[in-house]
Design an enzyme around this catalytic site. Sequence first.
Site, PDB file in Angstrom:
ATOM      1  N   HIS A   1      24.486  24.195 -41.339  1.00 41.80           N
ATOM      2  CA  HIS A   1      23.817  22.679 -41.102  1.00 41.80           C
ATOM      3  C   HIS A   1      24.153  21.839 -42.325  1.00 41.80           C
ATOM      4  CE1 HIS A   1      21.264  26.107 -39.782  1.00 41.80           C
ATOM      5  NE2 HIS A   1      21.383  25.580 -38.569  1.00 41.80           N
TER       6      HIS A   1
ATOM      7  N   ASP B   1      23.673  24.446 -45.947  1.00 41.89           N
ATOM      8  CA  ASP B   1      23.465  25.728 -46.048  1.00 41.89           C
ATOM      9  C   ASP B   1      24.561  26.624 -45.495  1.00 41.89           C
ATOM     10  OD1 ASP B   1      23.154  25.370 -43.532  1.00 41.89           O
ATOM     11  OD2 ASP B   1      21.210  26.061 -43.336  1.00 41.89           O
TER      12      ASP B   1
ATOM     13  N   SER C   1      19.674  24.050 -33.706  1.00 45.01           N
ATOM     14  CA  SER C   1      19.129  23.913 -34.950  1.00 45.01           C
ATOM     15  C   SER C   1      19.463  22.477 -35.614  1.00 45.01           C
ATOM     16  CB  SER C   1      19.510  25.009 -36.203  1.00 45.01           C
ATOM     17  OG  SER C   1      20.992  24.981 -35.937  1.00 45.01           O
TER      18      SER C   1
END
Length: 367
Positions: A344, A341, A43
């Site tokens: 990340h 978040d 991610s």
Amino acid sequence: MLLKYLSNLIFAFSISILMCFSLCGVSQTIRCPIQSLYQFGDSISDTGNAIRIVPLLAASRRPYGETFPGKPTGRWSDGRLIIDYIAMTLGLPLLNPYLDKTASFNNGVNFAVASATALDPSFYLVRGIINPPLPALASQLSWFKTYIRSICSTPTDCADKLNGSLFFVGEFGYNDIYYPYTQGRSVQEIQTYVPLVNQLIINSTRELIQLGVSQVVVPGNFPLGCFPTFLVVAGRNRSTAYDDFGCVKSVNDLTSYENDDRQRALNSLRMEFPNTVILYADYYNAFLSLLRQATTFGFDTENLLTPCCGDDGVYNALLPTFCGGLGVPVCSNPNARIHWDGIHLTQEAYRRMSEIIIRNLGINCTQ
Ligand SMILES: *[C@@H]1O[C@H](CO)[C@@H](O)[C@H](O)[C@H]1NC(C)=O
Ligand SMILES: *[C@@H]1O[C@H](CO)[C@@H](O)[C@H](O)[C@H]1NC(C)=O
Ligand SMILES: *[C@@H]1O[C@H](CO)[C@@H](O)[C@H](O)[C@H]1NC(C)=O
């Protein structure tokens, strides 16, 4: 006796200097111009693959993408990622995700998928660790092999087509620590997986080189002990020790052990392929620079280790209280935050890290 010892020492020392000149990466620089860019990863570099497999993932909702491009794209941030800044520096368009079948791949492909581990998800499952069955490193490599068959036919043809391209293998390893750690596994246990993670990264990089890849960057892992999710989990253990930044010492020690091992493995790979440009990108220290120079970079020093988006203590991206969930709070100025978040980083953090990484890699291909 002493003299013999000293001369041996001097000999060993000069050998290591000589080896270093040819192998430490000093002589290795990226050849400009770069015409295409390829990314494998998780991610940290996914620009829209995972949400095309699981459309309900948080990154498909606001406030993801609110800073750039103004709507969700599947990037796990408020805006651009490190790979976006690399593309911009190379004068290339932003990389499209492989699963976007309508997209142009004229300047490369992004194979990264959020939640990807290096090791196969089954490795974790047999150990009782749950890891979403999204495409991990090996599956991404298969995608690449399918893709390459569509652009070239013989090994020479492929090497020719891939000349002038730059490959990023990772960052990988974040999720190989994240899943076991957030499911209560000890740092000692996870440390036993780390050499396997690195072996797989190296084995995959070797395969890419054998397929004709001539320039590759292998990033190291982040100091994950400075990431909110890890701080939350570690905070439940009364004997957790913290460093001067307030990061979890044992987790940072684990990721720096991983990075040392990865760099040793890369040195051996350079000996195997002396004509291939093989670079290490130091994400670990680039991230620590954000903490060290927080004031200079304009980050809110009261909130260096807290996320902009999400409730404190929520570390599972599948929970409705995670960033992107209904009514979940978002900070007013993501540009003043490092963490987005809890897992990340913000665009601003990635932008600052990219400047450091690009400088250290010696990428200087302005077109
Ligand atoms: C790649 O391009 C460089 C010049 O840009 C050339 O010297 C080299 O021979 C090329 N290699 C292959 C495998 O085509
Ligand atoms: C990497 O390749 C070596 C040599 O082929 C093999 O022995 C090893 O099991 C591989 N490691 C992983 C983790 O795949
Ligand atoms: C708690 O932290 C200590 C020190 O880092 C560690 O040795 C121990 O294994 C941890 N306990 C649990 C249950 O994770």
